[in-house]
Design a protein around this motif. Structure first.
Motif, short mmCIF file in Angstrom:
data_model
loop_
_atom_site.label_atom_id
_atom_site.label_comp_id
_atom_site.label_asym_id
_atom_site.label_seq_id
_atom_site.Cartn_x
_atom_site.Cartn_y
_atom_site.Cartn_z
N THR A 264 0.53 -4.87 12.67
CA THR A 264 0.73 -4.53 11.38
C THR A 264 2.12 -4.29 10.21
N LEU A 265 3.02 -4.65 10.69
CA LEU A 265 4.38 -4.36 10.57
C LEU A 265 4.74 -6.24 11.07
N LEU A 266 4.30 -6.93 11.13
CA LEU A 266 4.89 -8.10 11.26
C LEU A 266 3.92 -8.82 9.54
N GLN A 267 2.40 -8.36 10.17
CA GLN A 267 1.78 -8.96 8.67
C GLN A 267 2.29 -8.56 7.40
N ALA A 268 2.58 -7.28 7.39
CA ALA A 268 3.31 -7.06 5.80
C ALA A 268 4.85 -7.37 5.47
N ARG A 269 5.23 -7.59 6.76
CA ARG A 269 6.53 -8.20 6.50
C ARG A 269 6.25 -9.51 5.81
N THR A 270 5.08 -10.53 6.26
CA THR A 270 5.13 -11.40 6.34
C THR A 270 4.94 -11.70 5.06
N ALA A 271 3.24 -10.32 4.17
CA ALA A 271 2.51 -10.38 3.20
C ALA A 271 2.93 -10.13 1.49
N VAL A 272 4.30 -9.20 2.06
CA VAL A 272 4.52 -8.37 0.98
C VAL A 272 6.18 -8.97 0.94
N ASP A 273 5.93 -9.23 -0.30
CA ASP A 273 7.89 -9.34 -1.01
C ASP A 273 8.17 -8.08 -1.34
N ALA A 274 7.63 -7.75 -1.91
CA ALA A 274 8.72 -6.25 -3.10
C ALA A 274 7.82 -4.82 -3.27
N VAL A 275 7.83 -4.25 -3.07
CA VAL A 275 7.75 -3.04 -3.07
C VAL A 275 7.82 -2.24 -4.17
N VAL A 276 7.49 -2.01 -5.39
CA VAL A 276 8.05 -1.32 -6.42
C VAL A 276 7.27 0.25 -6.22
N ALA A 277 8.32 0.93 -6.43
CA ALA A 277 7.93 2.93 -6.11
C ALA A 277 7.57 3.13 -7.83
N VAL A 278 6.42 4.14 -7.67
CA VAL A 278 6.98 5.01 -9.16
C VAL A 278 7.07 6.82 -7.99
N SER A 279 6.66 7.68 -9.36
CA SER A 279 7.16 8.46 -8.85
C SER A 279 6.75 10.29 -10.49
N ARG A 280 5.96 11.42 -10.47
CA ARG A 280 6.01 11.93 -11.58
C ARG A 280 6.71 12.78 -11.28
N SER A 281 7.44 13.38 -12.61
CA SER A 281 7.85 14.82 -12.68
C SER A 281 7.06 16.34 -12.33
N PRO A 282 7.51 17.46 -12.29
CA PRO A 282 6.21 18.60 -12.89
C PRO A 282 6.22 18.61 -13.77
N ASP A 283 6.65 18.26 -14.82
CA ASP A 283 6.37 18.03 -16.00
C ASP A 283 5.47 16.98 -16.60
N GLY A 284 4.90 16.15 -15.59
CA GLY A 284 4.22 15.14 -15.69
C GLY A 284 4.81 13.77 -15.97
N ARG A 285 6.15 14.00 -16.07
CA ARG A 285 6.76 12.20 -16.76
C ARG A 285 6.62 11.45 -15.74
N ARG A 286 5.70 9.99 -16.43
CA ARG A 286 5.96 9.28 -14.94
C ARG A 286 7.32 8.38 -14.68
N THR A 287 8.02 7.79 -14.36
CA THR A 287 8.86 6.39 -13.86
C THR A 287 8.61 5.86 -12.94
N VAL A 288 9.27 4.34 -13.01
CA VAL A 288 9.22 3.33 -12.23
C VAL A 288 10.80 4.11 -11.60
N ASP A 289 10.63 3.79 -10.59
CA ASP A 289 12.09 4.34 -9.42
C ASP A 289 12.12 2.95 -9.14
N GLY A 290 12.19 2.01 -8.98
CA GLY A 290 12.76 0.64 -8.35
C GLY A 290 11.82 -0.02 -7.51
N VAL A 291 12.88 -1.27 -6.47
CA VAL A 291 12.32 -2.13 -6.38
C VAL A 291 12.61 -2.07 -4.27
#
Length: 369
Positions: A264-291
């Motif tokens: 699975t990890l070998l396939q993921a490393r070949t398939a996925v170039d970047a992972v983009v992370a998002v999060s949500r604060s307790p007040d409902g605010r959504r932000t993009v955290d990074g790559v």
């Protein structure tokens, strides 16, 4: 948005700040959006027969049945609103209804206006799209994964054909050439089911310039990784509390498809170039955290051990050893090579053989195997 046939819930969905409407049985209605969850008063939903009648009617609008033989439903209404409903006795305290409201994202610029995305990070994401990087968007429930994915797809050139595969249609990118495939549940006898894995294989025969899977949450991850690892460009979302948890999440999903962790990890490393992370604060605010990107195990061993940040939440490069990347324009920053070549350094290759990082990843994987 004005959504007909929702009865007493219609005024709630007219509020553009509302993303979810939740009915937890008679007299208990909540909405989610900017400001977080809050309870609201709704007339004509004070008794169980009223709530159940609404749920059954909404299921019928989606072409589905909701009764004792089929006590839950997960479907899309004609308006695009996603419906989930569960009847007693599976749901304690009465019939429960959950509505997810689709919102047109308007691209990355719209996310910048809401404050959830900085200009530096937006430039980095545009670089990934421009260089045809395959991207995995991750975050917890309600963090805005689908919204960000739609915004990324809105940045794709009009000359490209997008083929989107989903359980229930939610993605609605502003793009002129979109083909949508939607899974189908089995009937009461359990026949007729068409899952995401089957649809991914069909999508590959439909000449996609970009293959998009709304959410990987089961064995279809095998088909997704195989497709992206074989040269197709694409994107998907996956639930994870933090980007560092994505490898473990992929391993768990791959296990459901019969893949061992290393494969699975070998396939993921070949398939996925970047992972983009998002999060949500307790007040409902959504932000993009990074790559984030892959990091090898000790001594450069494969499969990779973890995901590490390449670009932080304000768009600055994150330097880790020799892994120095300028994601803002999708290039290496030294010789202008494609963003997919970021794995050259991790593979121990200096890229002088003229081959890209995708091939280098396969070469190392084959040698270790």
């Amino acid at each position: 948005m004005t959504v007909p046939d929702l009865g007493p819930l219609e005024p709630l969905l007219d509020d553009p700040a509302v993303t979810d409407v939740l009915v937890n049985g008679p007299g208990r209605v909540w909405v989610d959006g900017r400001g977080g969850l809050r309870r609201v008063r709704v007339d004509r939903l004070d008794t169980e027969p009223q709530v159940r009648a609404l749920a059954v009617r909404l299921a019928a609008l989606a072409g589905r049945r909701l009764d004792e033989a089929s006590p839950w439903v997960d479907a899309r209404l004609p308006s695009g609103v996603r419906l989930h409903a569960v009847l007693p006795a599976l749901a304690r305290g009465g019939t429960h209804v959950s509505l997810r409201v689709p919102r047109v994202s308007g691209g990355l610029t719209a996310l910048q206006r809401t404050g959830g995305l900085t200009s530096g990070l937006a430039d980095g994401l545009r670089g990934l799209v421009r260089r045809r990087a395959s991207v995995l968007v991750t975050g917890p429930t309600g963090s805005g994964k689908t919204t960000l994915l739609a915004a990324l797809l809105a940045e794709v050139g009009a000359e490209e054909r997008l083929v989107i595969v989903e359980d229930a249609t939610e993605l609605d990118p502003e793009h002129p050439h979109v083909v949508r495939l939607e899974s189908r549940p089995g009937n009461v006898e359990g026949a007729g089911e068409v899952g995401l894995g089957v649809l991914v294989r069909q999508a590959l025969r439909m000449r996609p310039d970009r293959l998009v899977v709304g959410e990987c949450r089961g064995p279809e991850v095998r088909e997704v990784l195989l497709a992206l690892g074989s040269g197709h460009c694409g994107a998907a979302t996956v639930h994870a509390a933090a980007p560092e948890d994505v490898p473990a999440r992929l391993v768990a999903l791959g296990g459901a498809a019969g893949l061992d962790p290393a494969t699975t990890l070998l396939q993921a490393r070949t398939a996925v170039d970047a992972v983009v992370a998002v999060s949500r604060s307790p007040d409902g605010r959504r932000t993009v955290d990074g790559v984030w990107g892959w990091q090898d195990g000790p001594g450069g061993s494969v499969p990779p051990a973890a995901l590490v940040p390449h670009l932080d939440r304000i768009g600055r490069d994150v330097r880790i050893g020799r892994d120095v990347r300028d994601v803002r324009d999708g290039r290496d920053g030294r010789d202008g090579r494609d963003v997919r070549d970021v794995r050259d350094v991790r593979d121990g290759s200096d890229g002088r053989d003229g081959r890209d990082g995708r091939r280098a990843s396969r070469r190392v994987g084959a040698h270790v195997a």
